[in-house]
Scaffold this motif. Sequence first.
Motif, PDB file in Angstrom:
ATOM      1  N   UNK A  64      10.723   8.515   4.864  1.00 41.49           N
ATOM      2  CA  UNK A  64       9.734   8.556   3.719  1.00 41.49           C
ATOM      3  C   UNK A  64       9.155   9.590   3.381  1.00 41.49           C
ATOM      4  N   UNK A  65       8.389   9.876   2.025  1.00 42.20           N
ATOM      5  CA  UNK A  65       7.919  10.786   1.500  1.00 42.20           C
ATOM      6  C   UNK A  65       6.578  10.278   0.798  1.00 42.20           C
ATOM      7  N   UNK A  66       6.799   9.014   0.286  1.00 38.76           N
ATOM      8  CA  UNK A  66       5.566   8.518  -0.410  1.00 38.76           C
ATOM      9  C   UNK A  66       5.486   7.082   0.047  1.00 38.76           C
ATOM     10  N   UNK A  67       4.391   6.886   0.649  1.00 37.55           N
ATOM     11  CA  UNK A  67       4.175   5.416   1.407  1.00 37.55           C
ATOM     12  C   UNK A  67       3.133   4.785   0.616  1.00 37.55           C
ATOM     13  N   UNK A  68       3.385   3.160   0.398  1.00 37.19           N
ATOM     14  CA  UNK A  68       2.414   2.558  -0.404  1.00 37.19           C
ATOM     15  C   UNK A  68       1.116   2.406   0.249  1.00 37.19           C
ATOM     16  N   UNK A  79       2.916  -2.441  -2.371  1.00 33.61           N
ATOM     17  CA  UNK A  79       4.428  -1.624  -2.517  1.00 33.61           C
ATOM     18  C   UNK A  79       4.481  -0.600  -3.448  1.00 33.61           C
ATOM     19  N   UNK A  80       5.408   0.354  -3.140  1.00 36.59           N
ATOM     20  CA  UNK A  80       5.845   1.427  -3.931  1.00 36.59           C
ATOM     21  C   UNK A  80       7.411   1.450  -4.067  1.00 36.59           C
ATOM     22  N   UNK A  97       7.218   2.219  -8.999  1.00 39.54           N
ATOM     23  CA  UNK A  97       6.672   0.906  -9.352  1.00 39.54           C
ATOM     24  C   UNK A  97       5.558   0.380  -8.198  1.00 39.54           C
ATOM     25  N   UNK A  98       4.497   0.712  -8.641  1.00 43.19           N
ATOM     26  CA  UNK A  98       3.149   0.259  -7.730  1.00 43.19           C
ATOM     27  C   UNK A  98       2.954  -1.046  -7.881  1.00 43.19           C
ATOM     28  N   UNK A  99       3.049  -1.822  -6.701  1.00 49.41           N
ATOM     29  CA  UNK A  99       2.634  -3.522  -6.722  1.00 49.41           C
ATOM     30  C   UNK A  99       1.163  -3.373  -6.492  1.00 49.41           C
TER      31      UNK A  99
END
Length: 371
Positions: A64-68, A79-80, A97-99
């Motif tokens: 992972x490089x970008x966590x939500x 979520x992302x 998509x940012x939830x």
Amino acid sequence: MARTPSGLTRRTFLGTTAATGTAALLGSPASASAPTAADAEAWPSYPDGRPVATRRLDAQDAGPVLRHGDGPDRCDIHGARDVWVYRYRGTLYMHYDGAGDEGWLACLATSRNGTDWTKHGPVLELGAPGSDDSKSASYGVTYRAAPGDWHLYYLGTPNASPPPDRVPAFPYLTMKAHGPGPTGPWTKQPDVEPFRPQPDTYYSLTASPGHVVRHRGEYLQFFSASVQDSTSTKRTIGIARTRDLNGPWQPDPEPIVPLDEQIENASLHYEHANDTWFLFTNHVGLDESGEYTDAIWVYWTRDLNQWDARDKAAVLDRTNCAWSPYIMGLPSVVPLHGRLALFYDGRAARDVSHMGRDVGLAWLDLPLCPP
């Protein structure tokens, strides 16, 4: 939820295949031998018999490089996922998509190296109640036509699941916005309707945006298409064409590969070394948990208008993903530091939920060669 391994044979067989080494798959003609009858018995399988990728072009996963969860104003608290990564003047831009609390929106993050990202929040808003993007304005695909002339094709839908998840629901529609630069600001163009689902076509259920390239005097958009019959949803990639980025697009009468391939979303890479186009896409698998994005596949061709479903390979799945045991979702590729960066979404939990996704990164050596 807890999940036991399914009856798929992917782990057993492909784990053995992966051990042969990525270098051999990328460069050695001997690795491209045709499957034998004995091999056929060991390929992964699905309960409904949907096609499988019997070759591999393995990516090296970096995790992972970008966590939500920490986006501005809770934009990705749930979520992302569903990434589109593009580079301009040395900076990487990621739409994901940012939830958030109000729904799924296209959010922006930036990076210089692909691993450290700064989040900037949503770049689109939900449309007015009853509009085509009133429940989601997400997955924003960009195209730079000229200095100061940037086009954004995004996914809109008037339907979503109940809160707090608010998962976008069919139909997935292609909508349009315009901006002066890679960060926008993006002005929606509701009067521009690129293309829409049409009855009795391979895109009767969804017709959502995809990678745009200019080719031989026209623009080609590799869009996601699907149909629904009495038993299931079937998915593929189609090509829509236009000569005017602010006008309508015309989808081809047939998709690039059959609906039985069960693929969705497209990110293209052109390899100058061998004059080959590589199309990365997520595959939708099936087991006792239902349907979910279980792998990243790649197809290749030397002619953007001619694709062969047999020319494909698995790139990332549970055999070589370091952190997401089941989910490998929507890929986006971009050359970076002499390699090809492959961004995708996954979920560390051992389930197939749409929520709680993070963005991962894997690498492929360049130049790419078909296995």
